[in-house]
Design a protein around this motif. Structure first.
Motif, PDB file in Angstrom:
ATOM      1  N   CYS A 109       0.836  -1.212   0.000  1.00 55.49           N
ATOM      2  CA  CYS A 109       0.000   0.000   0.000  1.00 55.49           C
ATOM      3  C   CYS A 109       0.863   1.252   0.000  1.00 55.49           C
ATOM      4  O   CYS A 109       0.569   2.215  -0.725  1.00 55.49           O
ATOM      5  N   TYR A 110       1.919   1.271   0.797  1.00 59.69           N
ATOM      6  CA  TYR A 110       2.818   2.424   0.817  1.00 59.69           C
ATOM      7  C   TYR A 110       3.485   2.625  -0.543  1.00 59.69           C
ATOM      8  O   TYR A 110       3.596   3.754  -1.030  1.00 59.69           O
ATOM      9  N   ILE A 111       3.924   1.541  -1.168  1.00 65.81           N
ATOM     10  CA  ILE A 111       4.554   1.641  -2.479  1.00 65.81           C
ATOM     11  C   ILE A 111       3.549   2.166  -3.506  1.00 65.81           C
ATOM     12  O   ILE A 111       3.871   3.031  -4.336  1.00 65.81           O
ATOM     13  N   THR A 112       2.309   1.666  -3.450  1.00 60.82           N
ATOM     14  CA  THR A 112       1.273   2.126  -4.373  1.00 60.82           C
ATOM     15  C   THR A 112       0.988   3.608  -4.185  1.00 60.82           C
ATOM     16  O   THR A 112       0.835   4.353  -5.162  1.00 60.82           O
ATOM     17  N   MET A 113       0.911   4.049  -2.925  1.00 57.47           N
ATOM     18  CA  MET A 113       0.684   5.471  -2.672  1.00 57.47           C
ATOM     19  C   MET A 113       1.829   6.324  -3.202  1.00 57.47           C
ATOM     20  O   MET A 113       1.598   7.379  -3.812  1.00 57.47           O
ATOM     21  N   ALA A 114       3.053   5.869  -2.997  1.00 61.45           N
ATOM     22  CA  ALA A 114       4.207   6.635  -3.475  1.00 61.45           C
ATOM     23  C   ALA A 114       4.213   6.711  -5.002  1.00 61.45           C
ATOM     24  O   ALA A 114       4.455   7.783  -5.569  1.00 61.45           O
ATOM     25  N   LEU A 115       3.932   5.589  -5.680  1.00 66.76           N
ATOM     26  CA  LEU A 115       3.893   5.602  -7.138  1.00 66.76           C
ATOM     27  C   LEU A 115       2.761   6.481  -7.662  1.00 66.76           C
ATOM     28  O   LEU A 115       2.919   7.157  -8.691  1.00 66.76           O
ATOM     29  N   THR A 116       1.631   6.493  -6.977  1.00 68.43           N
ATOM     30  CA  THR A 116       0.519   7.357  -7.374  1.00 68.43           C
ATOM     31  C   THR A 116       0.911   8.822  -7.260  1.00 68.43           C
ATOM     32  O   THR A 116       0.624   9.628  -8.156  1.00 68.43           O
ATOM     33  N   LEU A 117       1.559   9.177  -6.152  1.00 70.74           N
ATOM     34  CA  LEU A 117       2.009  10.566  -5.995  1.00 70.74           C
ATOM     35  C   LEU A 117       3.033  10.950  -7.051  1.00 70.74           C
ATOM     36  O   LEU A 117       2.981  12.059  -7.610  1.00 70.74           O
ATOM     37  N   LEU A 118       3.982  10.053  -7.361  1.00 64.43           N
ATOM     38  CA  LEU A 118       4.963  10.336  -8.411  1.00 64.43           C
ATOM     39  C   LEU A 118       4.289  10.503  -9.771  1.00 64.43           C
ATOM     40  O   LEU A 118       4.659  11.383 -10.559  1.00 64.43           O
ATOM     41  N   GLY A 119       3.304   9.671 -10.054  1.00 61.63           N
ATOM     42  CA  GLY A 119       2.559   9.799 -11.309  1.00 61.63           C
ATOM     43  C   GLY A 119       1.815  11.120 -11.395  1.00 61.63           C
ATOM     44  O   GLY A 119       1.791  11.767 -12.452  1.00 61.63           O
ATOM     45  N   CYS A 120       1.205  11.532 -10.286  1.00 63.59           N
ATOM     46  CA  CYS A 120       0.501  12.818 -10.267  1.00 63.59           C
ATOM     47  C   CYS A 120       1.476  13.968 -10.489  1.00 63.59           C
ATOM     48  O   CYS A 120       1.186  14.906 -11.255  1.00 63.59           O
ATOM     49  N   LEU A 121       2.620  13.916  -9.836  1.00 59.16           N
ATOM     50  CA  LEU A 121       3.621  14.967 -10.035  1.00 59.16           C
ATOM     51  C   LEU A 121       4.123  14.994 -11.474  1.00 59.16           C
ATOM     52  O   LEU A 121       4.311  16.077 -12.061  1.00 59.16           O
ATOM     53  N   ALA A 122       4.324  13.833 -12.081  1.00 63.27           N
ATOM     54  CA  ALA A 122       4.769  13.776 -13.472  1.00 63.27           C
ATOM     55  C   ALA A 122       3.720  14.376 -14.399  1.00 63.27           C
ATOM     56  O   ALA A 122       4.056  15.119 -15.339  1.00 63.27           O
ATOM     57  N   MET A 123       2.448  14.103 -14.151  1.00 67.98           N
ATOM     58  CA  MET A 123       1.376  14.675 -14.982  1.00 67.98           C
ATOM     59  C   MET A 123       1.299  16.187 -14.816  1.00 67.98           C
ATOM     60  O   MET A 123       1.076  16.919 -15.787  1.00 67.98           O
ATOM     61  N   ILE A 124       1.480  16.672 -13.609  1.00 70.10           N
ATOM     62  CA  ILE A 124       1.457  18.123 -13.376  1.00 70.10           C
ATOM     63  C   ILE A 124       2.605  18.798 -14.121  1.00 70.10           C
ATOM     64  O   ILE A 124       2.418  19.811 -14.802  1.00 70.10           O
ATOM     65  N   ILE A 125       3.801  18.217 -14.011  1.00 69.23           N
ATOM     66  CA  ILE A 125       4.973  18.816 -14.673  1.00 69.23           C
ATOM     67  C   ILE A 125       4.806  18.789 -16.187  1.00 69.23           C
ATOM     68  O   ILE A 125       5.049  19.797 -16.873  1.00 69.23           O
ATOM     69  N   SER A 126       4.364  17.660 -16.742  1.00 76.20           N
ATOM     70  CA  SER A 126       4.192  17.596 -18.202  1.00 76.20           C
ATOM     71  C   SER A 126       3.067  18.503 -18.671  1.00 76.20           C
ATOM     72  O   SER A 126       3.153  19.096 -19.751  1.00 76.20           O
ATOM     73  N   GLY A 127       2.018  18.658 -17.888  1.00 72.43           N
ATOM     74  CA  GLY A 127       0.929  19.568 -18.251  1.00 72.43           C
ATOM     75  C   GLY A 127       1.376  21.016 -18.260  1.00 72.43           C
ATOM     76  O   GLY A 127       1.012  21.789 -19.159  1.00 72.43           O
ATOM     77  N   LYS A 128       2.169  21.406 -17.282  1.00 69.90           N
ATOM     78  CA  LYS A 128       2.683  22.782 -17.246  1.00 69.90           C
ATOM     79  C   LYS A 128       3.641  23.032 -18.404  1.00 69.90           C
ATOM     80  O   LYS A 128       3.648  24.111 -19.004  1.00 69.90           O
TER      81      LYS A 128
END
Length: 164
Positions: A109-128
């Motif tokens: 669960c911790y690994i899944t949460m961390a990967l989800t947060l990294l994915g969200c950050l990657a989407m934010i950076i690519s969107g900007k």
């Protein structure tokens, strides 16, 4: 008539509440005395404790040992319960396996949460970055439709030339 009133529970309880005994908890306990003891609860305290009988004398009566599967062995290793697969005994209690599964489940669960947060950050950076370059979905869609129109016109022209 008064006999009927005294027999009624509402009148008796209201009189009880208005007296000093009804308001003072210490006086109530003193008046009740030994009525507060329950006979059923005292029986267990009087009986001597006897050890449960087991099939083999060196083992606990409630121990629930079983052979771990290959997946459960991997879980026991991932949870850090044992260092090597050779260290795992033939029989392991179900409580140990359950605790190891819970520990691995929490780690996943911790690994899944961390990967989800990294994915969200990657989407934010690519969107900007795309917004800075004015690369929007609307612009891409308009370019794609313009390309399709150009292809359709060239096909119509090629078809009109071959027709005579």
């Amino acid at each position: 008539m008064w006999g009927r009133l005294w027999g009624r529970k509402a009148l008796v309880t209201s009189l009880w509440r208005t007296t000093a005994l009804g308001r003072d908890p210490g006086a109530q306990a003193a008046q009740r005395g030994s009525r507060t003891r329950r006979a059923l609860c005292d029986k267990a305290a009087d009986t001597p404790k006897v050890a449960p009988q087991t099939a083999s004398p060196g083992r606990s009566a409630y121990r629930n040992d079983r052979r771990p599967t290959a997946f459960e062995k991997k879980i026991l290793l991932w949870a850090g319960r044992f260092k090597k697969e050779e260290d795992i005994p033939m029989l392991v209690s179900s409580e140990v396996i359950t605790a190891a599964m819970s520990r691995v489940r929490i780690r996943v669960c911790y690994i899944t949460m961390a990967l989800t947060l990294l994915g969200c950050l990657a989407m934010i950076i690519s969107g900007k970055r795309a917004a800075r370059q004015e690369d929007t979905l609307q612009r891409r869609n308009l370019e794609k439709k313009a390309k399709w129109r150009a292809e359709a016109e060239t096909e119509l022209e090629a078809g009109a030339i071959k027709a005579p």
